[in-house]
Design a protein around this motif. Structure first.
Motif, mmCIF file in Angstrom:
data_model
loop_
_atom_site.group_PDB
_atom_site.id
_atom_site.type_symbol
_atom_site.label_atom_id
_atom_site.label_comp_id
_atom_site.label_asym_id
_atom_site.label_seq_id
_atom_site.Cartn_x
_atom_site.Cartn_y
_atom_site.Cartn_z
ATOM 1 N N LEU A 204 0.840 -1.207 0.000
ATOM 2 C CA LEU A 204 0.000 0.000 0.000
ATOM 3 C C LEU A 204 0.870 1.252 0.000
ATOM 4 C CD1 LEU A 204 -2.637 -1.256 2.564
ATOM 5 C CD2 LEU A 204 -3.139 -0.552 0.235
ATOM 6 N N CYS A 207 2.162 2.020 -3.425
ATOM 7 C CA CYS A 207 1.172 2.721 -4.266
ATOM 8 C C CYS A 207 1.220 4.223 -3.989
ATOM 9 C CB CYS A 207 -0.231 2.191 -3.990
ATOM 10 S SG CYS A 207 -0.519 0.516 -4.588
ATOM 11 N N ARG A 235 -4.687 0.019 -5.272
ATOM 12 C CA ARG A 235 -4.538 0.358 -3.861
ATOM 13 C C ARG A 235 -5.792 -0.003 -3.067
ATOM 14 N NH1 ARG A 235 -4.754 3.105 0.505
ATOM 15 N NH2 ARG A 235 -2.873 3.891 1.527
#
Ligand SMILES: [Zn+2]
Length: 317
Positions: A204, A207, A235
């Motif tokens: 995450l 991203c 994401r």
């Protein structure tokens, strides 16, 4: 679906796209200036690598590929190094270790193809679809840690090590003057991402780091080109899996039960949703590493088995 082959992204940047972007069909990237070329990832099999090589040789000015970057250690991104063995081949230190010790390089496929399970059946599919004739392992011959700035003619390419995420040592290649990013398998587009090393929380963060660069064009490891907006569904998916897996762990569900229970209706048009099982396992492993160890063969048996419709269809095509 995108066309196969070289696509001009402007400012000396190109993408080599390998639709449909599924298992073993990976993209490459190219930066060209002043007769020099830097290639990002070298394709999975010899036919794909030869086609890529021929396309580069056909470019105006016939650039010399003097630098290659392997974004990570999965074979679909470095098996083709044999076609570019004269170049300086650059990877992060963990990626070199992954490549040196890879459990599934082409020399091992025949052994793995024996058996009555989805994993062996997938290996038999690979024997039919990909051509590894003449393959030999050509490893990176230069490593870096953290960041590395490279020059291609008068252009600059910045490498950043953002793993562990998809694998232990993922690299992105960023071309600032062009706003072009080669992400490797930190991004899959129009299909379900699969993350091997994790933790998913770092995937995450990756991203977010990619979004912060504000790229104009992103060449993902697999799938069609996107812009920054195309990162958001990836994401969102990863955050959804992370949230549900944590909740399931605390509710006493097994990873298989969590996989059966997760609501993926929002991603119903993404191929390979069975990869979600591996992503869930990654979250469990982070929460309890002693109990949920990595068993890639067992995981792939389920992931390939539940996904057999998508890869078998390519063999029939
Ligand atoms: Zn890949």
């Amino acid at each position: 679906m995108s066309d196969r082959g070289l696509q001009d992204l402007g400012d000396g940047c190109h993408a080599w796209l390998e639709p449909p972007g599924c298992w073993g069909f990976a993209n490459s990237g190219l930066v060209v200036d002043g007769g020099q070329a830097l290639l990002v990832d070298t394709q999975n099999d010899m036919r794909m690598a030869q086609d890529l090589r021929a396309a580069i040789d056909g470019l105006v000015g016939r650039p010399v590929v003097d630098q290659v970057v392997n974004t990570h250690g999965d074979g679909d991104h470095w098996n083709g190094n044999v076609l570019f063995s004269d170049a300086t081949i650059i990877a992060s230190e963990p990626t070199l270790a992954d490549i040196r010790g890879h459990w599934l390089d082409p020399s091992k496929i025949d052994d793995y193809a024996i058996g009555d399970n989805a994993f062996a059946e997938f290996m038999r599919w690979r024997q039919c679809v990909f051509d590894y004739t003449g393959w030999r392992p050509v490893h990176p011959n230069q490593t870096y840690a953290g960041e590395l700035a490279l020059s291609v003619g008068h252009r600059e390419v910045e490498l950043s090590e953002l793993g562990p995420a998809h694998t232990s040592g993922d690299t992105i290649a960023w071309v600032p003057h062009a706003g072009v990013l080669f992400s490797g398998d930190l991004l899959f587009t129009a299909s379900t991402p699969i993350m091997w090393a994790g933790p998913l929380s770092n995937c995450l963060d990756v991203c977010d780091r990619i979004l912060a660069l504000e790229p104009r064009v992103i060449v993902p490891g697999h799938g069609p080109l996107i812009d920054a907006a195309g990162v958001r569904p990836v994401r969102e998916y990863l955050a959804h899996v992370q949230g549900f897996a944590v909740e399931s762990y605390h509710a006493g569900r097994s990873p298989a039960e969590a996989y059966q229970a997760i609501d993926l209706a929002r991603y119903a048009d993404w191929p390979h949703l069975s990869r979600t099982y591996q992503n869930i396992r990654l979250v469990y492993r982070e929460l309890d590493p002693e109990r949920f160890t990595a068993d890639v063969r067992e995981t792939l048996d389920l992931v390939y088995g539940d996904d057999h419709g998508s890869w078998r269809a390519i063999g029939d095509a």
